[in-house]
Write a protein that holds these residues in place. Structure first.
Motif, PDB file in Angstrom:
ATOM      1  N   UNK A  88       0.287 -21.685 -27.878  1.00  0.00           N
ATOM      2  CA  UNK A  88       0.275 -20.471 -27.072  1.00  0.00           C
ATOM      3  C   UNK A  88       1.499 -19.638 -27.419  1.00  0.00           C
ATOM      4  N   UNK A  89       1.527 -18.394 -26.972  1.00  0.00           N
ATOM      5  CA  UNK A  89       2.612 -17.494 -27.343  1.00  0.00           C
ATOM      6  C   UNK A  89       3.942 -17.937 -26.740  1.00  0.00           C
ATOM      7  N   UNK A  90       5.030 -17.560 -27.408  1.00  0.00           N
ATOM      8  CA  UNK A  90       6.358 -17.858 -26.889  1.00  0.00           C
ATOM      9  C   UNK A  90       6.578 -17.211 -25.532  1.00  0.00           C
ATOM     10  N   UNK A  91       5.998 -16.041 -25.311  1.00  0.00           N
ATOM     11  CA  UNK A  91       6.132 -15.363 -24.026  1.00  0.00           C
ATOM     12  C   UNK A  91       5.535 -16.204 -22.908  1.00  0.00           C
ATOM     13  N   UNK A  92       4.359 -16.794 -23.166  1.00  0.00           N
ATOM     14  CA  UNK A  92       3.750 -17.627 -22.134  1.00  0.00           C
ATOM     15  C   UNK A  92       4.558 -18.906 -21.921  1.00  0.00           C
ATOM     16  N   UNK A  93       5.063 -19.492 -22.992  1.00  0.00           N
ATOM     17  CA  UNK A  93       5.923 -20.667 -22.855  1.00  0.00           C
ATOM     18  C   UNK A  93       7.153 -20.323 -22.019  1.00  0.00           C
ATOM     19  N   UNK A  94       7.703 -19.158 -22.275  1.00  0.00           N
ATOM     20  CA  UNK A  94       8.872 -18.691 -21.537  1.00  0.00           C
ATOM     21  C   UNK A  94       8.556 -18.610 -20.039  1.00  0.00           C
ATOM     22  N   UNK A  95       7.398 -18.055 -19.700  1.00  0.00           N
ATOM     23  CA  UNK A  95       7.010 -17.919 -18.300  1.00  0.00           C
ATOM     24  C   UNK A  95       6.809 -19.260 -17.619  1.00  0.00           C
ATOM     25  N   UNK A  96       6.161 -20.210 -18.308  1.00  0.00           N
ATOM     26  CA  UNK A  96       5.931 -21.528 -17.725  1.00  0.00           C
ATOM     27  C   UNK A  96       7.245 -22.282 -17.514  1.00  0.00           C
ATOM     28  N   UNK A  97       8.147 -22.168 -18.463  1.00  0.00           N
ATOM     29  CA  UNK A  97       9.440 -22.843 -18.321  1.00  0.00           C
ATOM     30  C   UNK A  97      10.233 -22.267 -17.147  1.00  0.00           C
ATOM     31  N   UNK A  98      10.174 -20.961 -16.953  1.00  0.00           N
ATOM     32  CA  UNK A  98      10.889 -20.358 -15.836  1.00  0.00           C
ATOM     33  C   UNK A  98      10.247 -20.752 -14.506  1.00  0.00           C
ATOM     34  N   UNK A  99       8.929 -21.003 -14.507  1.00  0.00           N
ATOM     35  CA  UNK A  99       8.277 -21.510 -13.295  1.00  0.00           C
ATOM     36  C   UNK A  99       8.794 -22.900 -12.947  1.00  0.00           C
TER      37      UNK A  99
END
Length: 300
Positions: free
Chosen positions: A43-54
């Motif tokens: 998946x995109x780095x942006x989505x990974x970024x969002x999940x990690x911040x969650x």
């Protein structure tokens, strides 16, 4: 962790059998297992970024887990920040695929671009100009160079800061930090995070529902030269615990560790990024008889 966030992360696993098993046995997963799933997902780095911040804002985290998640977020934030710099960077772009021996190979390039937007426009135009190309086993490898102005230093050749992997749709799921040896993230936890994110390997160590004798169909394209079958010989929980049998290009049987990407011939000469666990599918005996399959391959 809420059940909604657990489900969103486990939904990254396309394997129906593994997904169902983990949803029923979430007690077997630790926080770092969820991070591993996010890190290795296509998946995109942006989505990974969002999940990690969650994960970062979850209440009641232990201090060590808080420190670990903070470093994971810092790791991905840094690579995204470099990727979206407006100036002072150069991208070297190569089209990656496989040669006649199924070994990873540069198919075209390198090409040069001055921004990520230019990269995506150029690759989009490339698709339009090559309509007959088989894109199922092709992806882009993008090296990012930082142009530094320092009059006090002698002129030196540039070295890449990061290498990014981009699929045919323009999404970037993986990166390699080429300056990893500088240890940007300090300490033991920093090293763990670097091993999690700054490497090009298919490792994902999760509990699985599979049994010895199961035949798996695995399609990790474009990060593998094809789709493959393998037979499970042993099933254990550690990283080398799933031993599988597969047929090489000469019809010989070989055995390897599934979780390390050793489930098809020539695996050691392929740049793998996607763990086979994400897409493994159990094949019924009605679909494929392993002994018959081996005999057919040996006659080829």
């Amino acid at each position: 962790m809420t059940i909604e966030l657990k489900r969103e992360i486990l939904d990254l696993i396309e394997s129906s059998e593994l997904h169902a098993y983990l949803m029923e046995h979430t007690e077997r997963l630790k926080l770092r297992d969820y991070v591993s799933i996010i890190a290795g997902a296509p998946i995109s780095l942006k989505r990974k970024q969002g999940l990690l911040h969650s994960l970062e804002v979850m209440p009641d985290l232990k201090q060590q887990d808080m420190d670990y998640i903070k470093l994971c977020c810092e790791c991905v934030n840094l690579t995204v920040r470099y990727l979206t710099m407006k100036s002072g960077i150069i991208f070297l772009v190569q089209l990656m695929g496989y040669d006649e021996n199924n070994k990873s190979e540069v198919i075209d390039g390198p090409y040069i671009a001055a921004s990520l937007a230019d990269v995506k426009r150029a690759t989009c135009n490339y698709y339009d100009e090559e309509p007959g190309t088989e894109w199922q086993t092709l992806y882009w490898r993008i090296e990012l160079y930082v142009v530094k102005q320092d009059e006090n230093k002698k002129t030196e050749f540039l070295s890449p800061e990061y290498t990014y992997i981009m699929d045919k749709n323009g999404e970037i799921p993986y990166f390699i930090h080429e300056r990893r040896s500088l240890n940007y993230l300090k300490g033991r936890l920093g090293s763990m995070v670097e091993n999690q994110f700054y490497s090009a390997c298919p490792n994902l160590n999760l509990p699985v529902p599979y049994q010895p004798g199961d035949v798996l169909f695995i399609d990790c394209r474009p990060y593998a030269p094809g789709a493959f079958y393998c037979l499970l010989k042993e099933v254990g929980d550690d990283c080398c615990g799933i031993q599988c049998e597969y047929v090489d290009e000469k019809g010989n049987l070989e055995t390897g560790a599934l979780k390390h990407g050793d489930y098809f011939f020539n695996h050691g000469k392929v740049y793998q990024y996607l763990s086979p666990l994400y897409r493994a599918k159990v094949v019924s005996k009605d679909e494929l008889n392993w002994d018959d399959y081996v005999r057919r391959k040996q006659k080829c």
